[in-house]
Write a protein that holds these residues in place. Structure first.
Motif, PDB file in Angstrom:
ATOM      1  N   CYS A   1       0.830  -1.205   0.000  1.00  0.00           N
ATOM      2  CA  CYS A   1       0.000   0.000   0.000  1.00  0.00           C
ATOM      3  C   CYS A   1       0.863   1.253   0.000  1.00  0.00           C
ATOM      4  O   CYS A   1       1.870   1.324   0.716  1.00  0.00           O
ATOM      5  CB  CYS A   1      -0.918   0.003   1.227  1.00  0.00           C
ATOM      6  SG  CYS A   1      -2.094   1.393   1.264  1.00  0.00           S
ATOM      7  N   TRP A   2       0.475   2.225  -0.816  1.00  0.00           N
ATOM      8  CA  TRP A   2       0.991   3.587  -0.731  1.00  0.00           C
ATOM      9  C   TRP A   2      -0.089   4.431  -0.075  1.00  0.00           C
ATOM     10  O   TRP A   2      -1.196   4.565  -0.606  1.00  0.00           O
ATOM     11  CB  TRP A   2       1.317   4.144  -2.115  1.00  0.00           C
ATOM     12  CG  TRP A   2       2.658   3.723  -2.644  1.00  0.00           C
ATOM     13  CD1 TRP A   2       2.918   2.662  -3.470  1.00  0.00           C
ATOM     14  CD2 TRP A   2       3.915   4.363  -2.403  1.00  0.00           C
ATOM     15  NE1 TRP A   2       4.266   2.604  -3.741  1.00  0.00           N
ATOM     16  CE2 TRP A   2       4.898   3.630  -3.105  1.00  0.00           C
ATOM     17  CE3 TRP A   2       4.299   5.473  -1.646  1.00  0.00           C
ATOM     18  CZ2 TRP A   2       6.245   3.988  -3.082  1.00  0.00           C
ATOM     19  CZ3 TRP A   2       5.642   5.825  -1.626  1.00  0.00           C
ATOM     20  CH2 TRP A   2       6.594   5.090  -2.334  1.00  0.00           C
ATOM     21  N   GLY A   3       0.203   4.990   1.114  1.00  0.00           N
ATOM     22  CA  GLY A   3      -0.799   5.744   1.849  1.00  0.00           C
ATOM     23  C   GLY A   3      -0.266   7.050   2.392  1.00  0.00           C
ATOM     24  O   GLY A   3       0.942   7.241   2.558  1.00  0.00           O
ATOM     25  N   ASN A   4      -1.192   7.956   2.688  1.00  0.00           N
ATOM     26  CA  ASN A   4      -0.854   9.291   3.179  1.00  0.00           C
ATOM     27  C   ASN A   4      -1.856   9.671   4.269  1.00  0.00           C
ATOM     28  O   ASN A   4      -3.071   9.618   4.045  1.00  0.00           O
ATOM     29  CB  ASN A   4      -0.912  10.293   2.024  1.00  0.00           C
ATOM     30  CG  ASN A   4      -0.373  11.668   2.375  1.00  0.00           C
ATOM     31  OD1 ASN A   4      -0.589  12.176   3.456  1.00  0.00           O
ATOM     32  ND2 ASN A   4       0.322  12.281   1.428  1.00  0.00           N
ATOM     33  N   LEU A   5      -1.341  10.024   5.446  1.00  0.00           N
ATOM     34  CA  LEU A   5      -2.190  10.417   6.566  1.00  0.00           C
ATOM     35  C   LEU A   5      -1.976  11.890   6.889  1.00  0.00           C
ATOM     36  O   LEU A   5      -0.836  12.305   7.130  1.00  0.00           O
ATOM     37  CB  LEU A   5      -1.870   9.578   7.799  1.00  0.00           C
ATOM     38  CG  LEU A   5      -2.219   8.093   7.731  1.00  0.00           C
ATOM     39  CD1 LEU A   5      -1.593   7.356   8.904  1.00  0.00           C
ATOM     40  CD2 LEU A   5      -3.723   7.899   7.719  1.00  0.00           C
ATOM     41  N   PRO A   6      -3.041  12.693   6.943  1.00  0.00           N
ATOM     42  CA  PRO A   6      -2.875  14.111   7.256  1.00  0.00           C
ATOM     43  C   PRO A   6      -2.651  14.389   8.731  1.00  0.00           C
ATOM     44  O   PRO A   6      -2.040  15.395   9.093  1.00  0.00           O
ATOM     45  CB  PRO A   6      -4.191  14.738   6.782  1.00  0.00           C
ATOM     46  CG  PRO A   6      -5.187  13.634   6.929  1.00  0.00           C
ATOM     47  CD  PRO A   6      -4.435  12.369   6.590  1.00  0.00           C
ATOM     48  N   THR A   7      -3.158  13.517   9.597  1.00  0.00           N
ATOM     49  CA  THR A   7      -3.029  13.724  11.045  1.00  0.00           C
ATOM     50  C   THR A   7      -2.904  12.383  11.734  1.00  0.00           C
ATOM     51  O   THR A   7      -3.289  11.340  11.212  1.00  0.00           O
ATOM     52  CB  THR A   7      -4.249  14.458  11.636  1.00  0.00           C
ATOM     53  OG1 THR A   7      -5.431  13.678  11.396  1.00  0.00           O
ATOM     54  CG2 THR A   7      -4.411  15.843  11.033  1.00  0.00           C
ATOM     55  N   LEU A   8      -2.365  12.417  12.942  1.00  0.00           N
ATOM     56  CA  LEU A   8      -2.348  11.273  13.844  1.00  0.00           C
ATOM     57  C   LEU A   8      -2.563  11.805  15.250  1.00  0.00           C
ATOM     58  O   LEU A   8      -2.312  12.978  15.524  1.00  0.00           O
ATOM     59  CB  LEU A   8      -1.004  10.535  13.784  1.00  0.00           C
ATOM     60  CG  LEU A   8      -0.755   9.620  12.587  1.00  0.00           C
ATOM     61  CD1 LEU A   8       0.703   9.188  12.566  1.00  0.00           C
ATOM     62  CD2 LEU A   8      -1.653   8.394  12.638  1.00  0.00           C
ATOM     63  N   ASN A   9      -2.990  10.941  16.144  1.00  0.00           N
ATOM     64  CA  ASN A   9      -3.011  11.336  17.554  1.00  0.00           C
ATOM     65  C   ASN A   9      -2.139  10.378  18.354  1.00  0.00           C
ATOM     66  O   ASN A   9      -1.526   9.470  17.800  1.00  0.00           O
ATOM     67  CB  ASN A   9      -4.442  11.413  18.095  1.00  0.00           C
ATOM     68  CG  ASN A   9      -5.133  10.063  18.108  1.00  0.00           C
ATOM     69  OD1 ASN A   9      -4.508   9.026  18.282  1.00  0.00           O
ATOM     70  ND2 ASN A   9      -6.446  10.075  17.934  1.00  0.00           N
ATOM     71  N   SER A  10      -2.053  10.577  19.638  1.00  0.00           N
ATOM     72  CA  SER A  10      -1.149   9.791  20.460  1.00  0.00           C
ATOM     73  C   SER A  10      -1.790   8.542  21.034  1.00  0.00           C
ATOM     74  O   SER A  10      -1.213   7.883  21.891  1.00  0.00           O
ATOM     75  CB  SER A  10      -0.602  10.657  21.607  1.00  0.00           C
ATOM     76  OG  SER A  10      -1.673  11.148  22.389  1.00  0.00           O
TER      77      SER A  10
END
Length: 230
Positions: free
Chosen positions: A87-96
């Motif tokens: 998979c090629w993926g892109n995440l704009p945000t993450l949390n802890s």
């Protein structure tokens, strides 16, 4: 295939192939993303609840994290064969929170099978890449990059590959072309009635807030050399 996502794709053994940059997969409109593998049965996907498309980087599917996803139905359990997920993926945000699940390729349910996802980790600028399976008794085996490098970053394209030998149970996790971890599972994957989805974890009711450019499933173990060229 957009260069930003993957310049070289090994063709041998592909059994599912979604590529947002390929017009044969998706022309930019409509509710069907066509499986463009050329070696086996075609399992096209349906865009559900407003999953959208962008020409970013040549083409990708965009998910808002609310309720949209792509589903191919109850297919490709592959319990009797090797498997590799790409998979090629892109995440704009993450949390802890490690409980935060960002599902990329998902076919995990009661009594079996597999999923590839990213969860939150502290600090929130990195992500924890996870591959999980379940056996027929719903027991979980998993691998992640929790104690190894490289990590992933937000707002950029990341390349995830997991290879899983059915006979030896050897599992390898690659991130951006680099081997991150290698383990031997103790369980075998079970069959499940859950659907093969992009952007949706049905057993957690979790949706992806992010983008997928390419998703592939192979019926063999990809080599490190093949993965390094992707």
């Amino acid at each position: 295939m957009a260069l930003q996502h993957s310049p070289q794709i090994p063709g041998d053994g592909i059994i599912w192939f979604m590529d947002g940059a390929n017009y044969r997969c998706y022309g930019g409109t409509g509710l069907t993303a066509s499986d463009i593998n050329t070696t086996t049965t075609i399992y096209s996907g349906s865009l559900v609840n407003g999953a959208t498309f962008s020409r970013e980087g040549g083409g990708c599917f965009v998910f808002d994290g609310t309720n949209d996803y792509i589903t191919a139905g109850d297919v490709l359990d592959q319990t009797a064969s090797d498997i590799s997920l790409v998979c090629w993926g892109n995440l704009p945000t993450l949390n802890s929170s490690a409980a935060q699940i960002n599902p990329f390729i998902h076919k995990l349910g009661a009594n079996g099978n597999y999923r590839l996802y990213v969860s939150g980790v502290s600090p929130a600028t990195t992500g924890l890449v996870n591959y999980q399976i379940r056996n027929s008794a719903s027991t979980i085996d998993s691998i992640s990059n929790y104690t190894s490098s490289p990590s992933i970053s937000i707002n950029t394209w990341n390349h995830f590959v997991v290879t899983h030998s059915n006979s030896s149970r050897a599992v390898r996790l690659y991130i951006n072309g680099t081997l991150s971890r290698s383990v031997t599972f103790t369980l075998d994957r079970g069959d499940t009635a859950s659907t093969l989805d992009l952007g949706y974890a049905s057993n957690n009711a979790a949706y992806l807030n992010g983008k997928i450019a390419v998703a592939m499933i192979y019926n063999r173990v990809l080599s490190a050399d093949e993965i390094s060229l992707m």
